[in-house]
Write an enzyme that holds these catalytic residues in place. Structure first.
Site, PDB file in Angstrom:
ATOM      1  N   ASP A 174      25.959  13.182  16.249  1.00  0.00           N
ATOM      2  CA  ASP A 174      26.654  12.507  15.648  1.00  0.00           C
ATOM      3  C   ASP A 174      27.993  11.259  16.636  1.00  0.00           C
ATOM      4  OD1 ASP A 174      28.975  12.616  13.573  1.00  0.00           O
ATOM      5  OD2 ASP A 174      30.531  13.499  14.093  1.00  0.00           O
ATOM      6  N   LYS A 220      29.159   2.073   2.793  1.00  0.00           N
ATOM      7  CA  LYS A 220      28.178   3.259   3.517  1.00  0.00           C
ATOM      8  C   LYS A 220      27.375   2.630   3.616  1.00  0.00           C
ATOM      9  CE  LYS A 220      26.720   4.663  -1.342  1.00  0.00           C
ATOM     10  NZ  LYS A 220      26.287   5.525  -2.479  1.00  0.00           N
TER      11      LYS A 220
HETATM   12  C1  LIG Z   1      32.825   7.613  20.384  1.00  0.00           C
HETATM   13  C2  LIG Z   1      32.843   8.558  19.197  1.00  0.00           C
HETATM   14  C3  LIG Z   1      32.449   8.657  18.254  1.00  0.00           C
HETATM   15  C4  LIG Z   1      31.731   9.468  17.319  1.00  0.00           C
HETATM   16  C5  LIG Z   1      32.340   9.071  16.108  1.00  0.00           C
HETATM   17  C6  LIG Z   1      31.861  10.662  14.890  1.00  0.00           C
HETATM   18  C7  LIG Z   1      33.113  10.469  13.953  1.00  0.00           C
HETATM   19  C8  LIG Z   1      33.228  11.684  12.758  1.00  0.00           C
HETATM   20  O1  LIG Z   1      32.780  13.002  13.538  1.00  0.00           O
HETATM   21  S1  LIG Z   1      34.508  11.737  11.555  1.00  0.00           S
HETATM   22  C9  LIG Z   1      35.073  13.255  11.372  1.00  0.00           C
HETATM   23  C10 LIG Z   1      33.977  14.192  10.554  1.00  0.00           C
HETATM   24  N1  LIG Z   1      33.996  13.423   9.350  1.00  0.00           N
HETATM   25  C11 LIG Z   1      35.713  13.608   8.679  1.00  0.00           C
HETATM   26  O2  LIG Z   1      36.434  14.280   8.924  1.00  0.00           O
HETATM   27  C12 LIG Z   1      35.371  13.098   7.496  1.00  0.00           C
HETATM   28  C13 LIG Z   1      35.818  13.655   6.628  1.00  0.00           C
HETATM   29  N2  LIG Z   1      36.408  12.975   5.228  1.00  0.00           N
HETATM   30  C14 LIG Z   1      36.491  11.871   4.430  1.00  0.00           C
HETATM   31  O3  LIG Z   1      37.429  11.934   5.495  1.00  0.00           O
HETATM   32  C15 LIG Z   1      35.789  11.019   3.057  1.00  0.00           C
HETATM   33  O4  LIG Z   1      35.629  11.966   2.792  1.00  0.00           O
HETATM   34  C16 LIG Z   1      35.215   9.514   3.147  1.00  0.00           C
HETATM   35  C17 LIG Z   1      36.284   8.987   4.209  1.00  0.00           C
HETATM   36  C18 LIG Z   1      33.567  10.278   4.481  1.00  0.00           C
HETATM   37  C19 LIG Z   1      35.376   9.701   2.184  1.00  0.00           C
HETATM   38  O5  LIG Z   1      35.924   8.780   1.586  1.00  0.00           O
HETATM   39  P1  LIG Z   1      36.920   7.968   0.256  1.00  0.00           P
HETATM   40  O6  LIG Z   1      36.919   6.601   1.590  1.00  0.00           O
HETATM   41  O7  LIG Z   1      37.951   7.564  -0.239  1.00  0.00           O
HETATM   42  O8  LIG Z   1      35.015   7.234   0.440  1.00  0.00           O
HETATM   43  P2  LIG Z   1      34.640   7.460  -1.658  1.00  0.00           P
HETATM   44  O9  LIG Z   1      35.378   6.683  -1.849  1.00  0.00           O
HETATM   45  O10 LIG Z   1      34.832   8.854  -1.999  1.00  0.00           O
HETATM   46  O11 LIG Z   1      33.251   7.518  -1.832  1.00  0.00           O
HETATM   47  C20 LIG Z   1      32.743   6.400  -1.368  1.00  0.00           C
HETATM   48  C21 LIG Z   1      31.215   5.941  -1.097  1.00  0.00           C
HETATM   49  O12 LIG Z   1      30.726   7.269  -0.606  1.00  0.00           O
HETATM   50  C22 LIG Z   1      30.343   8.385  -1.000  1.00  0.00           C
HETATM   51  N3  LIG Z   1      30.411   9.325  -0.368  1.00  0.00           N
HETATM   52  C23 LIG Z   1      31.244   9.759   0.534  1.00  0.00           C
HETATM   53  N4  LIG Z   1      31.438  11.687   1.077  1.00  0.00           N
HETATM   54  C24 LIG Z   1      29.993  11.643   0.424  1.00  0.00           C
HETATM   55  C25 LIG Z   1      29.492  12.686   0.967  1.00  0.00           C
HETATM   56  N5  LIG Z   1      30.519  13.801   1.490  1.00  0.00           N
HETATM   57  N6  LIG Z   1      28.161  12.943   0.824  1.00  0.00           N
HETATM   58  C26 LIG Z   1      27.013  11.945  -0.324  1.00  0.00           C
HETATM   59  N7  LIG Z   1      28.560  10.537  -0.192  1.00  0.00           N
HETATM   60  C27 LIG Z   1      29.898  10.579  -0.003  1.00  0.00           C
HETATM   61  C28 LIG Z   1      31.196   8.423  -2.577  1.00  0.00           C
HETATM   62  O13 LIG Z   1      30.076   8.712  -3.607  1.00  0.00           O
HETATM   63  C29 LIG Z   1      30.559   6.799  -2.535  1.00  0.00           C
HETATM   64  O14 LIG Z   1      29.716   6.710  -2.973  1.00  0.00           O
HETATM   65  P3  LIG Z   1      29.425   5.023  -4.379  1.00  0.00           P
HETATM   66  O15 LIG Z   1      30.356   3.774  -3.515  1.00  0.00           O
HETATM   67  O16 LIG Z   1      28.130   4.615  -4.299  1.00  0.00           O
HETATM   68  O17 LIG Z   1      30.103   5.511  -5.428  1.00  0.00           O
END
Ligand SMILES: CCCCCCCC(=O)SCCNC(=O)CCNC(=O)[C@H](O)C(C)(C)COP(=O)(O)OP(=O)(O)OC[C@H]1O[C@@H](n2cnc3c(N)ncnc32)[C@H](O)[C@@H]1OP(=O)(O)O
Length: 254
Positions: A174, A220
């Site tokens: 990650d 994405k």
């Molecule tokens: C310095 C160290 C760097 C480390 C980096 C570490 C990064 C992390 O760990 S981040 C922490 C873990 N992640 C989280 O907590 C994220 C929680 N989830 C969220 O906040 C939201 O669901 C988020 C941001 C992922 C997407 O939300 P949102 O911006 O509203 O996206 P949304 O508009 O629904 O979807 C955008 C596109 O992504 C796709 N998508 C969203 N989530 C998913 C998923 N889980 N799986 C597949 N596709 C997805 C949607 O289908 C959509 O596709 P399309 O544009 O083709 O229709």
């Protein structure tokens, strides 16, 4: 309220431990010395912001073993600073500095208690005992769209006896893919991480975590990642990751 949110945005965009983009840095942090590539901008921004107070964890320390040092020297010898004002062709590796905390307002700002705010640390950089957990350094190569991480797994990362915990491996994947995606696409969050564990990683060993950008589709970014022995002969883990670009306000929704 509006003023506070503005401060949070500003701090977040200038912070080192979460993703951000070149344009935002330019507009929000004019005092930073900006160069010609996103990764260089990130490196300079991080150095500029943190250099007075924070340790750069991506530099060698006494816990680094022979293999970790050999690889560090290998990639360092292929990295270099472009001369001032000179266009960087991206044909070299860039070492990415790594710090263990965000700026005050990058941790969620007013929505976190003062205590949490002051104590918040990056998960992978919060063990005082050097060498005990995650020792790693990342290098980025823009022309090949690749990120390489040299990772030495310390004794506190044990899962199965004598081997690295699957969650620790996921954390490194990650971290590497997340850093890579953030260099390409400004603020991002992990939306999906799909991991196949192929062979266990011995504790104390050094491995390579390599990330490649597969494609970008609107918000994405799709990346794939492989964890291998340092000579590439043994595949430990492979993964596919999806990162979605966010507005920073996304983090303030609670
Ligand atoms: C310095 C160290 C760097 C480390 C980096 C570490 C990064 C992390 O760990 S981040 C922490 C873990 N992640 C989280 O907590 C994220 C929680 N989830 C969220 O906040 C939201 O669901 C988020 C941001 C992922 C997407 O939300 P949102 O911006 O509203 O996206 P949304 O508009 O629904 O979807 C955008 C596109 O992504 C796709 N998508 C969203 N989530 C998913 C998923 N889980 N799986 C597949 N596709 C997805 C949607 O289908 C959509 O596709 P399309 O544009 O083709 O229709």
């Amino acid at each position: 309220m509006a003023r506070n949110v503005g401060r949070i945005f500003s701090g977040f965009r200038c912070s080192g431990s979460l993703p951000f983009g070149k344009t935002q840095l330019k507009t929000r942090c004019p005092r930073l010395l900006l160069r010609t590539t996103p990764e260089r901008t990130v490196v300079q921004a991080l150095s500029s912001i943190f250099s007075h107070k924070s340790r750069d964890f991506s530099l060698p320390n006494s816990s680094w073993g022979e293999e970790m040092m050999r690889l560090y020297n290998h990639y360092s010898s292929q990295s270099g600073e472009a001369a001032e004002g000179q266009e960087d062709q991206g044909e070299q590796w860039t070492r990415l500095p790594s710090y263990n905390r965000s700026l005050k307002y990058a941790t969620g700002g007013v929505y976190l208690s003062k205590i949490i705010q002051s104590k918040a640390r990056l998960f992978t950089r919060n063990i005082r005992d050097t060498g005990a957990a995650f020792e790693y350094v990342l290098f980025f190569r823009r022309d090949k769209q690749r990120c390489v991480c040299i990772f030495q797994a310390g004794h506190l990362l044990e899962g199965p006896p004598g081997h690295v915990h699957g969650g620790a491996i996921a954390t490194m994947i990650d971290t590497v893919t997340g850093t890579h995606a953030s260099l390409l696409s400004a603020p991002v969050m992990t939306a999906n991480l799909n991991i196949n564990y192929r062979s266990p990683i011995p504790l104390g060993s050094t491995v390579l975590v390599e990330s490649t950008m597969d494609k970008e589709e609107g918000k994405k970014t799709f990346l794939s990642c492989r964890v291998t022995s340092t000579d590439g002969s043994k595949l430990h883990t492979e993964a596919a990751a999806l990162f979605v670009s966010i507005n920073v306000s996304h983090l303030l929704r609670g």
